[in-house]
Write an enzyme that holds these catalytic residues in place. Structure first.
Site, PDB file in Angstrom:
ATOM      1  N   GLU A 257       0.819  -1.210   0.000  1.00  0.00           N
ATOM      2  CA  GLU A 257       0.000   0.000   0.000  1.00  0.00           C
ATOM      3  C   GLU A 257       0.857   1.267   0.000  1.00  0.00           C
ATOM      4  O   GLU A 257       0.662   2.173  -0.793  1.00  0.00           O
ATOM      5  CB  GLU A 257      -0.934   0.009   1.207  1.00  0.00           C
ATOM      6  CG  GLU A 257      -1.855   1.214   1.282  1.00  0.00           C
ATOM      7  CD  GLU A 257      -2.902   1.197   0.195  1.00  0.00           C
ATOM      8  OE1 GLU A 257      -2.762   1.993  -0.751  1.00  0.00           O
ATOM      9  OE2 GLU A 257      -3.850   0.403   0.290  1.00  0.00           O
TER      10      GLU A 257
ATOM     11  N   ASP B 173       1.127   4.064  -3.112  1.00  0.00           N
ATOM     12  CA  ASP B 173       0.672   5.445  -2.965  1.00  0.00           C
ATOM     13  C   ASP B 173       1.771   6.446  -3.288  1.00  0.00           C
ATOM     14  O   ASP B 173       1.557   7.403  -4.043  1.00  0.00           O
ATOM     15  CB  ASP B 173       0.154   5.670  -1.541  1.00  0.00           C
ATOM     16  CG  ASP B 173      -1.132   4.904  -1.268  1.00  0.00           C
ATOM     17  OD1 ASP B 173      -1.607   4.204  -2.181  1.00  0.00           O
ATOM     18  OD2 ASP B 173      -1.651   4.979  -0.148  1.00  0.00           O
TER      19      ASP B 173
ATOM     20  N   SER C  81      -7.201   2.238  -3.939  1.00  0.00           N
ATOM     21  CA  SER C  81      -6.009   2.842  -3.362  1.00  0.00           C
ATOM     22  C   SER C  81      -4.974   3.140  -4.432  1.00  0.00           C
ATOM     23  O   SER C  81      -3.951   3.749  -4.144  1.00  0.00           O
ATOM     24  CB  SER C  81      -5.398   1.921  -2.302  1.00  0.00           C
ATOM     25  OG  SER C  81      -5.108   0.665  -2.865  1.00  0.00           O
TER      26      SER C  81
END
Length: 623
Positions: free
Chosen positions: A308, A312, A531
């Site tokens: 994650e 990002d 995401s």
């Protein structure tokens, strides 16, 4: 509990009014919320376990702040773009003297020492560290240790009480009955998690010569690169002009990390001119949040820690370089605690992060991207309102707050039931996407045209989140769009009883969210989720802010009134497909706003033209 002298506080000396006020007979239930599905009670919480109790006082004039936010975000209002400074926000939300005095008198009666108390800058939250035994006495309740199916533990109580005269002065107290916590959205294709891709595997999808940079030439659904995103959404030939006056930010929760070594490999492969940015992004640790830059250990590799965080930061830099990136790494709610009897970090981290960011001096980052959420029904309504109000403060100060809409469509198959004891069938909206003061980002896939994202069960079912809140009403800025959608589709009748048609609807917009190419643990991996779309669109909006700042104009701030008020014309409308879930087809995409993809995906050049900082392409009319 301890006794003390009268509290001498930063707010002034608080007088104890009219004698004893906290006898057990005056208590009544203030907060009650069921234990969510997937959590089970294990044992009584250790009496000596220390928790930081956060007492949320009723804010003095949130209605005034909300009114100002609405005006400053409305392109047709004279106040548009006049963002508030930190002291202005505090003046709106600081509690009344009556509320402050009443709560402090109650704490005094219960022996809370002045030196034990801490405050947020506006003094709308009181923080005090106490043992479980003392908190139980203070709130007339019993705490237990709970464990979730995914290995998290928490010390919580489903119900808590206050003296009746305090009910109007206290909005919420945590940690009590909230099991809410960040849930990451990034996921690798199950068919490819064991396969290590190298540059030779995707050589055919690497950047071609600039003169061949068309969407067809640079985009492939198997490996989505920064060049594809920049070409698809029109930022590829934009030159950043205000990197010294503009910043963008993202959040890491749950022990996530953003590794510079992987970002360096990513930029070297896909945006070599930005290579230095791998060592230049700023990391800030909040409440013990990890800022690790050492190789992942065996436990982290097994948990896929960093998927994650890397997704990002690599996406935001890949899209918006050289705009500076700030990463907030916030501790709390770890996914695994080895000693069940001594849980760590009893507070969920959203509130901890918000307290930190809202205490920062002006200016704040112009865009903050968050790729986490949870089922709305896991959050007590009073607490959801308080968190949402804090997010409104960010918007009032000129920050565009972006949240991922979720990866399970209208709800995960087999889990679509109410948590109120009725066990009734329901769609499962996601919070904070249901907060009316954030911009929720859905997911798309394919090119020419884009459609709502969908990945079948073979490789891990994934479809972009969307739906309607049970807690928050449809805000004025989206009423016309939502009512039009309901009329076109008939979903209110088709799914009667499964959602609340007059709730805050989401997502607001969307972006590509399938098979992003990232580096993790030194290897190339395809990663999907809202995401992915959230940092991508956040990066594009950071570039919009760059153009606005360079033109001497204010940043976008709270985006939604502008988005629904006319800026939607500059987005690529998604008109086919749907977001499956709960054993249904979910909400369909149609012309205009829809509950699968919002108003669509960004067209950067048309956004700039409509905002008056780029060349016009066609006749956009008036707002």
């Amino acid at each position: 509990m301890r006794t003390s002298a009268l509290l001498s506080l930063a707010l002034g000396t608080v007088s104890v009014l009219g004698g004893p006020i906290t006898s057990r007979s005056t208590y009544s239930v203030k907060g009650s919320h069921p234990v969510p599905e997937g959590w089970r009670q294990v044992q009584r919480a250790p009496a000596d376990h220390i928790m930081e109790l956060r007492i949320g006082l009723t804010q003095g004039d949130f209605a005034g702040l909300e009114k100002y936010l609405t005006q400053s975000s409305n392109p047709n209002h004279p106040q548009y773009g006049k963002h508030l400074l930190i002291d202005d926000v505090h003046n709106f939300i600081k509690p009344s003297k009556e509320s402050s005095d009443a709560v402090h008198a109650w704490l005094y009666e219960n022996g809370i020492l002045a030196e034990d108390i801490d405050y947020t800058p506006a003094k709308d939250w009181i923080k005090v560290k106490m043992s479980v035994a003392d908190v139980e006495d203070l709130l007339d309740t019993k705490y237990h240790t709970y464990r979730s199916d995914d290995g998290r533990t928490a010390v919580r109580t489903p119900e808590w009480s206050l003296p009746r005269h305090l009910h109007d002065h206290v909005s919420t107290i945590q940690p009590t009955n909230s099991f809410f916590g960040p849930r990451t959205q990034a996921r690798m294709d199950r068919r490819k998690t064991e396969a290590i891709a190298d540059m030779e595997d995707i050589a055919e999808y690497l950047p071609p010569p600039p003169d061949a940079a068309t969407v067809d030439a640079v985009c492939n659904t198997t490996w989505v690169t920064p060049l594809c995103l920049r070409t698809l959404y029109g930022t590829v030939d934009y030159t950043v002009q205000a990197a010294d006056k503009n910043t963008m930010a993202m959040n890491d929760f749950l022990g996530e990390v953003s590794l510079r070594s992987d970002t360096e490999l990513y930029l070297q492969s896909f945006r070599p001119e930005a290579l230095a940015a791998a060592q230049e992004f700023t990391q800030i640790s909040i409440n013990g949040g990890t800022v690790q830059q050492t190789p992942l250990n065996e436990t982290q590799l097994e948990a896929q820690t960093g998927i994650e965080g890397n997704l990002d930061d690599q996406t935001m830099i890949g899209v918006a370089w050289p705009t500076p990136l700030v990463i907030y790494s916030t501790g709390g709610s770890p996914p695994y605690i080895p000693d069940l009897t001594t849980p760590e970090n009893t507070n969920e981290p959203y509130l901890v992060w918000l307290e930190y960011v809202l205490s920062l001096p002006d200016p704040l980052p112009s865009v903050i991207s968050t790729s986490y959420d949870d089922d709305e029904q896991t959050v007590p309504k009073d607490y959801a309102i308080q968190v949402c109000n804090a997010l409104a403060q960010l918007g009032a100060r000129g920050t565009t707050v972006m949240f991922a809409s979720g990866d399970a469509g209208v709800g995960t198959d087999g889990n679509c039931y109410t948590n109120d004891g009725r066990n009734a069938s329901t769609f499962l909206p996601n919070f904070p996407s249901t907060c009316p003061y954030v911009t929720s980002t859905g997911g798309t896939m394919s090119f020419n045209p884009e459609v709502p994202v969908f990945r079948n069960r073979t490789s891990g079912l994934y479809t972009g989140g969307g739906g309607f809140s049970y807690y928050f009403d449809t805000p004025d800025y989206q009423k016309a769009a939502v009512q039009s959608y309901l009329a076109k589709t008939g979903v209110a009748e088709k799914y009667a009883g499964l959602f609340r048609p007059d709730g805050r609807a989401y997502p607001d917009l969307s972006g590509q969210s399938l098979n992003y190419t990232i580096y993790w643990n030194g290897t190339l991996r395809p990663v999907s989720g809202t995401s992915a779309s959230t940092p991508a669109v956040s990066g594009i909006l950071a570039l919009v802010n760059d153009a606005l700042i360079a033109a001497g104009k204010p940043t976008l701030g709270f985006l939604n009134p502008l988005l629904y008020g006319g800026l939607a014309q500059a987005f690529n409308d998604i008109t086919t497909g749907s977001n499956y879930g709960c054993g249904t087809e979910g909400f369909p995409a149609v012309e205009g706003w829809d509950a699968a993809t919002g108003v669509g995906t960004p067209n950067f050049k048309q956004i700039l033209a409509l905002l008056g900082v780029g060349e016009k392409d066609g006749n956009w009319g008036s707002w």
